[in-house]
Design an enzyme around this catalytic site. Structure first.
Site, mmCIF file in Angstrom:
data_model
loop_
_atom_site.group_PDB
_atom_site.id
_atom_site.type_symbol
_atom_site.label_atom_id
_atom_site.label_comp_id
_atom_site.label_asym_id
_atom_site.label_seq_id
_atom_site.Cartn_x
_atom_site.Cartn_y
_atom_site.Cartn_z
ATOM 1 N N LYS A 245 15.259 -62.802 225.075
ATOM 2 C CA LYS A 245 14.582 -61.881 224.155
ATOM 3 C C LYS A 245 15.548 -61.237 223.168
ATOM 4 O O LYS A 245 15.202 -61.015 222.012
ATOM 5 C CB LYS A 245 13.842 -60.792 224.933
ATOM 6 C CG LYS A 245 12.590 -61.326 225.603
ATOM 7 C CD LYS A 245 11.637 -60.210 225.967
ATOM 8 C CE LYS A 245 10.365 -60.777 226.556
ATOM 9 N NZ LYS A 245 9.471 -59.750 227.074
ATOM 10 N N LYS B 9 3.416 -65.403 224.234
ATOM 11 C CA LYS B 9 2.829 -64.568 223.180
ATOM 12 C C LYS B 9 3.762 -64.456 221.993
ATOM 13 O O LYS B 9 3.341 -64.205 220.880
ATOM 14 C CB LYS B 9 2.619 -63.134 223.706
ATOM 15 C CG LYS B 9 1.569 -62.986 224.751
ATOM 16 C CD LYS B 9 1.649 -61.583 225.373
ATOM 17 C CE LYS B 9 1.017 -61.603 226.750
ATOM 18 N NZ LYS B 9 1.253 -60.424 227.552
ATOM 19 N N LYS C 149 8.164 -72.642 227.205
ATOM 20 C CA LYS C 149 7.070 -71.919 227.848
ATOM 21 C C LYS C 149 6.008 -71.479 226.827
ATOM 22 O O LYS C 149 6.365 -71.078 225.729
ATOM 23 C CB LYS C 149 7.692 -70.684 228.523
ATOM 24 C CG LYS C 149 6.803 -69.945 229.464
ATOM 25 C CD LYS C 149 7.518 -68.740 230.034
ATOM 26 C CE LYS C 149 7.625 -67.629 229.020
ATOM 27 N NZ LYS C 149 7.998 -66.319 229.572
HETATM 28 P P1 TYM Z 1 3.918 -61.032 231.000
HETATM 29 O O1 TYM Z 1 3.078 -59.995 230.348
HETATM 30 O O2 TYM Z 1 4.885 -61.800 230.157
HETATM 31 O O3 TYM Z 1 2.993 -62.084 231.722
HETATM 32 C C1 TYM Z 1 1.973 -61.699 232.629
HETATM 33 C C2 TYM Z 1 1.857 -62.741 233.731
HETATM 34 O O4 TYM Z 1 1.582 -64.028 233.162
HETATM 35 C C3 TYM Z 1 2.544 -64.966 233.646
HETATM 36 N N1 TYM Z 1 2.839 -65.931 232.578
HETATM 37 C C4 TYM Z 1 2.813 -67.255 232.741
HETATM 38 N N2 TYM Z 1 2.507 -68.021 233.810
HETATM 39 C C5 TYM Z 1 2.557 -69.366 233.642
HETATM 40 N N3 TYM Z 1 2.897 -69.966 232.463
HETATM 41 C C6 TYM Z 1 3.217 -69.231 231.367
HETATM 42 N N4 TYM Z 1 3.525 -69.836 230.219
HETATM 43 C C7 TYM Z 1 3.183 -67.813 231.475
HETATM 44 N N5 TYM Z 1 3.427 -66.790 230.615
HETATM 45 C C8 TYM Z 1 3.221 -65.648 231.306
HETATM 46 C C9 TYM Z 1 3.775 -64.131 233.978
HETATM 47 O O5 TYM Z 1 4.604 -64.789 234.916
HETATM 48 C C10 TYM Z 1 3.143 -62.880 234.542
HETATM 49 O O6 TYM Z 1 2.820 -63.050 235.914
HETATM 50 N N6 TYM Z 1 7.555 -58.453 233.296
HETATM 51 C C11 TYM Z 1 6.183 -58.887 233.402
HETATM 52 C C12 TYM Z 1 5.183 -57.760 233.575
HETATM 53 C C13 TYM Z 1 5.472 -56.817 234.706
HETATM 54 C C14 TYM Z 1 5.296 -57.081 236.077
HETATM 55 C C15 TYM Z 1 5.665 -55.876 236.747
HETATM 56 C C16 TYM Z 1 4.853 -58.198 236.795
HETATM 57 C C17 TYM Z 1 5.933 -55.540 234.567
HETATM 58 N N7 TYM Z 1 6.042 -54.981 235.811
HETATM 59 C C18 TYM Z 1 5.621 -55.784 238.124
HETATM 60 C C19 TYM Z 1 4.833 -58.086 238.189
HETATM 61 C C20 TYM Z 1 5.191 -56.897 238.836
HETATM 62 C C21 TYM Z 1 5.809 -59.641 232.137
HETATM 63 O O7 TYM Z 1 6.417 -59.478 231.118
HETATM 64 O O8 TYM Z 1 4.685 -60.411 232.266
#
Ligand code: TYM
Length: 362
Positions: free
Chosen positions: A141, A227, A224
């Site tokens: 990032k 967004k 991947k």
């Molecule tokens: P975020 O918002 O990027 O994504 C949310 C969830 O979607 C999954 N994900 C994917 N799974 C498969 N293929 C993909 N291309 C893909 N893109 C996203 C992510 O693995 C996630 O499960 N840091 C985290 C948010 C967070 C969090 C937490 C998660 C903050 N605190 C505590 C678990 C526990 C994030 O940025 O997810």
């Protein structure tokens, strides 16, 4: 481990549970609490749905779950305030439309529960710079502009550990990309326990299950789906209408060969592997069956069926999202009620943590 000791990222300390069936198996059902989060930083896409949200919907039948719209994580990069508010509502609507029940689960946005920030500070003092320096997501990032990245972006994983451990959650369902952050959460929990000589925090288990733990971009099967990809053609958004989905799938990158009869034939064909994997995940059939079904077919025939399937799965969710978007008062009420329940759960845990740390509460 004592303060300053090096972090051990050994596999025993960070076991990932893999579950390929429809329902994950968490061995001991008592004492299980599930926490997961999603950022309100733009459109929800098929990776979020298949990698996370659909699995959350399945878990809610059997476990106590907290699902959090992590707006405090979102502001680690610049968010236009008005867009952020709209995105928090939209992501919440997406979670509800996908089938999460706000009565059975605690659904809330992070900034409404101050304990996340309070515990994150304590964890910023437990975690070591060297640990955070190794986080690949920060490197990705921040890119070449590391010196210009926010301090919040660097400390992001300590807030994530706080999200989970504020509720002493034991299991965290996520996609593959979050695995390293969860390993760090375990290390922070372990170091806190060791430093203060307590058995306080559980060592969380990632739950990475389902057929789509890493959904790839439609434009490049080695990247991947995300967004933040500047090309909207790289992803299928949960809000895309049928025509847009058809066009995006038609334009998806492929290769010249016909589709193989087994997964072995997908080696070195990242785009074909991704598209067939997505079809399998959406239709809830194995990759073997999906390959057999399309063996020898051209991509254009496959794409027609894939588009039809995507529209049929996402259509009803979109209808419900539209209905909920017209009623922001309801969405806000869900978040308010969820935050109240989350605060109640967190308060005694945070009080204990602060006592362990030695804060004076006269
Ligand atoms: P975020 O918002 O990027 O994504 C949310 C969830 O979607 C999954 N994900 C994917 N799974 C498969 N293929 C993909 N291309 C893909 N893109 C996203 C992510 O693995 C996630 O499960 N840091 C985290 C948010 C967070 C969090 C937490 C998660 C903050 N605190 C505590 C678990 C526990 C994030 O940025 O997810």
């Amino acid at each position: 481990m004592t303060a300053g000791a090096p972090l051990r990222h050994n596999s025993a300390a960070a076991t990932t549970k893999r579950h390929h069936g429809k329902r994950p198996r968490v061995t001991d059902r008592t004492m299980q609490r599930i926490f997961s989060g999603i950022q309100p930083t733009g459109n929800l896409h098929l990776g979020n749905y298949l990698g996370a949200i659909r699995n959350w919907v399945r878990l809610q039948d059997e476990y106590e779950c907290l699902f959090c719209v992590v707006d405090m994580h979102a502001v680690t990069t610049w968010q236009e305030p008005r867009e952020l508010v709209a995105n928090i509502r939209e992501v919440t609507a997406g979670l509800l439309a996908a089938g999460l029940d706000p009565e059975r689960n605690i659904i809330f946005n992070q900034s409404q529960v101050r304990g996340h920030a309070q515990l994150a500070w304590i964890f910023s003092c437990v975690a070591r710079m060297g640990w955070l320096n190794r986080m690949t997501q920060f490197k990705e990032k921040a890119g070449k502009h590391r010196e210009n990245a926010s301090v919040g972006l660097f400390a992001y994983p300590t807030l994530m550990a706080a999200d989970i451990l504020l509720y002493k959650a034991t299991h965290v369902p996520v996609g593959e990309d979050q695995k390293q952050h969860l390993e760090l959460t375990r290390d922070i929990a372990q170091k806190f326990n060791n430093d203060f000589g307590v058995e306080f925090f559980p060592l969380v288990e990632p739950l990475i299950f389902g057929a789509a733990t890493r959904v790839m971009s439609l434009r490049d099967g080695t990247n991947k789906m995300s967004k933040s990809d500047p090309s909207d053609y790289s992803r299928i958004n949960m809000t895309d209408d049928a025509d847009t989905i058809v066009v995006k799938i038609r334009k998806a990158k492929t290769d010249p060969a016909p589709l193989p009869e087994s997964p072995a034939g997908l080696e070195d064909r990242p785009e074909a592997a991704n598209l067939l994997g997505l079809y399998g995940a959406l239709s809830e059939t194995s990759l073997e069956e999906t390959c057999q079904r399309f063996a020898g077919a051209s991509f254009s025939d496959f794409k027609n069926e894939f588009a039809e399937l995507s529209v049929s799965v996402l259509g009803p969710i979109q209808d419900e999202m539209r209905r909920l978007s017209a009623d922001p008062g309801h969405v806000d009420a869900v978040l308010r009620q969820g935050a109240g329940r989350a605060r109640d759960l967190a308060a005694p845990i945070l009080a204990e943590i602060e006592e362990i740390v030695g804060y004076l509460r006269p």
